[in-house]
Design a protein around this motif. Sequence first.
Motif, PDB file in Angstrom:
ATOM      1  N   UNK A 118       0.835  -1.206   0.000  1.00  0.00           N
ATOM      2  CA  UNK A 118       0.000   0.000   0.000  1.00  0.00           C
ATOM      3  C   UNK A 118       0.868   1.253   0.000  1.00  0.00           C
ATOM      4  N   UNK A 119       0.463   2.229  -0.787  1.00  0.00           N
ATOM      5  CA  UNK A 119       1.019   3.574  -0.703  1.00  0.00           C
ATOM      6  C   UNK A 119       2.444   3.744  -1.194  1.00  0.00           C
ATOM      7  N   UNK A 120       2.832   3.069  -2.274  1.00  0.00           N
ATOM      8  CA  UNK A 120       4.161   3.317  -2.849  1.00  0.00           C
ATOM      9  C   UNK A 120       4.204   4.717  -3.463  1.00  0.00           C
ATOM     10  N   UNK A 121       5.360   5.365  -3.352  1.00  0.00           N
ATOM     11  CA  UNK A 121       5.487   6.746  -3.838  1.00  0.00           C
ATOM     12  C   UNK A 121       6.608   6.857  -4.872  1.00  0.00           C
ATOM     13  N   UNK A 122       6.704   5.853  -5.739  1.00  0.00           N
ATOM     14  CA  UNK A 122       7.756   5.878  -6.771  1.00  0.00           C
ATOM     15  C   UNK A 122       7.162   5.918  -8.172  1.00  0.00           C
ATOM     16  N   UNK A 123       5.894   6.285  -8.289  1.00  0.00           N
ATOM     17  CA  UNK A 123       5.295   6.502  -9.603  1.00  0.00           C
ATOM     18  C   UNK A 123       5.068   8.001  -9.727  1.00  0.00           C
ATOM     19  N   UNK A 124       6.124   8.716 -10.088  1.00  0.00           N
ATOM     20  CA  UNK A 124       6.094  10.170 -10.089  1.00  0.00           C
ATOM     21  C   UNK A 124       5.135  10.779 -11.080  1.00  0.00           C
ATOM     22  N   UNK A 125       4.753  10.041 -12.105  1.00  0.00           N
ATOM     23  CA  UNK A 125       3.839  10.570 -13.114  1.00  0.00           C
ATOM     24  C   UNK A 125       2.391  10.557 -12.644  1.00  0.00           C
ATOM     25  N   UNK A 126       2.105   9.900 -11.536  1.00  0.00           N
ATOM     26  CA  UNK A 126       0.728   9.756 -11.059  1.00  0.00           C
ATOM     27  C   UNK A 126       0.295  11.047 -10.364  1.00  0.00           C
ATOM     28  N   UNK A 127      -0.466  11.847 -11.072  1.00  0.00           N
ATOM     29  CA  UNK A 127      -0.928  13.110 -10.528  1.00  0.00           C
ATOM     30  C   UNK A 127      -1.373  14.027 -11.654  1.00  0.00           C
ATOM     31  N   UNK A 128      -1.746  15.240 -11.313  1.00  0.00           N
ATOM     32  CA  UNK A 128      -2.143  16.208 -12.319  1.00  0.00           C
ATOM     33  C   UNK A 128      -0.928  16.635 -13.136  1.00  0.00           C
ATOM     34  N   UNK A 130       0.530  19.484 -13.715  1.00  0.00           N
ATOM     35  CA  UNK A 130       1.487  20.359 -13.018  1.00  0.00           C
ATOM     36  C   UNK A 130       2.302  19.562 -12.006  1.00  0.00           C
ATOM     37  N   UNK A 131       1.678  18.606 -11.348  1.00  0.00           N
ATOM     38  CA  UNK A 131       2.382  17.752 -10.396  1.00  0.00           C
ATOM     39  C   UNK A 131       3.454  16.936 -11.111  1.00  0.00           C
ATOM     40  N   UNK A 132       3.114  16.386 -12.250  1.00  0.00           N
ATOM     41  CA  UNK A 132       4.052  15.564 -13.026  1.00  0.00           C
ATOM     42  C   UNK A 132       5.288  16.367 -13.433  1.00  0.00           C
ATOM     43  N   UNK A 133       5.102  17.638 -13.790  1.00  0.00           N
ATOM     44  CA  UNK A 133       6.218  18.467 -14.252  1.00  0.00           C
ATOM     45  C   UNK A 133       7.242  18.715 -13.140  1.00  0.00           C
ATOM     46  N   UNK A 134       6.865  18.565 -11.881  1.00  0.00           N
ATOM     47  CA  UNK A 134       7.750  18.864 -10.751  1.00  0.00           C
ATOM     48  C   UNK A 134       8.497  17.633 -10.236  1.00  0.00           C
ATOM     49  N   UNK A 135       8.356  16.487 -10.926  1.00  0.00           N
ATOM     50  CA  UNK A 135       8.859  15.234 -10.344  1.00  0.00           C
ATOM     51  C   UNK A 135      10.380  15.159 -10.237  1.00  0.00           C
ATOM     52  N   UNK A 136      11.113  16.060 -10.901  1.00  0.00           N
ATOM     53  CA  UNK A 136      12.574  16.051 -10.800  1.00  0.00           C
ATOM     54  C   UNK A 136      13.098  17.100  -9.814  1.00  0.00           C
ATOM     55  N   UNK A 137      12.212  17.795  -9.149  1.00  0.00           N
ATOM     56  CA  UNK A 137      12.631  18.775  -8.150  1.00  0.00           C
ATOM     57  C   UNK A 137      12.952  18.085  -6.823  1.00  0.00           C
ATOM     58  N   UNK A 138      13.845  18.668  -6.042  1.00  0.00           N
ATOM     59  CA  UNK A 138      14.299  18.032  -4.808  1.00  0.00           C
ATOM     60  C   UNK A 138      13.184  17.858  -3.792  1.00  0.00           C
ATOM     61  N   UNK A 139      12.277  18.824  -3.737  1.00  0.00           N
ATOM     62  CA  UNK A 139      11.206  18.762  -2.743  1.00  0.00           C
ATOM     63  C   UNK A 139       9.954  18.059  -3.267  1.00  0.00           C
TER      64      UNK A 139
END
Length: 300
Positions: A118-128, A130-139
């Motif tokens: 449950x709740x893996x956070x390694x699919x960075x493309x999963x989101x809106x 604008x969210x997807x565009x930020x997936x390479x930022x440190x925060x």
Amino acid sequence: IVYGFKVIVIQELRSKIIVAAQVVQIQEHESKYTLSLLAQAQKNLGSRKIALLLIDNAFMDGVTLWEIKHNLKIDFITRVRTNMDVATDARSFRDQPPSPWVKKAEREKDGLAVVGIAGLTTYGQYGEEEHKKKRYQKDFQANPINCVMVTCWKGKEYPLGKEKVFITSLPIEDPLEIIDGYNLRSLIENKGFRELKQGWMIGHFPMKTEAAARSHTLLTLTMYSLNACFQTQGGKGLAQKGIRRLRTEDMSTIHKLIVFAGDYFGIFDVEEYALIVRAPPQYFVRINPQEVQRRLGLKD
């Protein structure tokens, strides 16, 4: 240069009716059409709500999956591509003991063993978007998603790194349910596309033009779905009556035509339609041509 077409469809599980379809050029990626196909399916279904999509991984796109779950309120299950980060992350839990976020289950009679995470956070493309565009930022903080990994299938244990991984918006309290659900997607291959190719000759176009390919494909899907309708309980009841009894019981629609024009349709008596297309019969039996011309705004 690649020549050809492919059809992408949404098929209802129980009835096997094709509820939406699009014909696109063969080089087009399926994920571009997921939402438009889904919108057409929901429109065709009317008040019946789509609850769950079993999606081939060719349609996998994080922004689209987020839209399906969080805006359209439809759950999904799809298989992850082998080289994706979320697949690698899920495989790292193979030997982890059960916990509130790791669920393990086996079914001996099927030789099946699975692990739900449950709740893996390694699919960075999963989101809106604008969210997807930020997936390479440190925060960047990825949205959580649930996974189910198959470690043993039909008694054959997958080696480390070769396990089949699925992502889903559904809870994974019983991960076997997720795999059982996705296995039903094989019906679209075996009783859908294979039947259409081998039995309905969907790939045998009358002419090698886009218009011919599109018309032939959609007409074949319509006939396939009509046949599926008559295999349902209600359809079998109508078929058993026979056409003569049906005509005896209800003659009100025997001379009717349904005419489609874009997103609109109209139901006309065949004599009304003859007036519309400027090919009236010599004698009218059921309608008053002057009244119909006035009602439809037709000129003599």
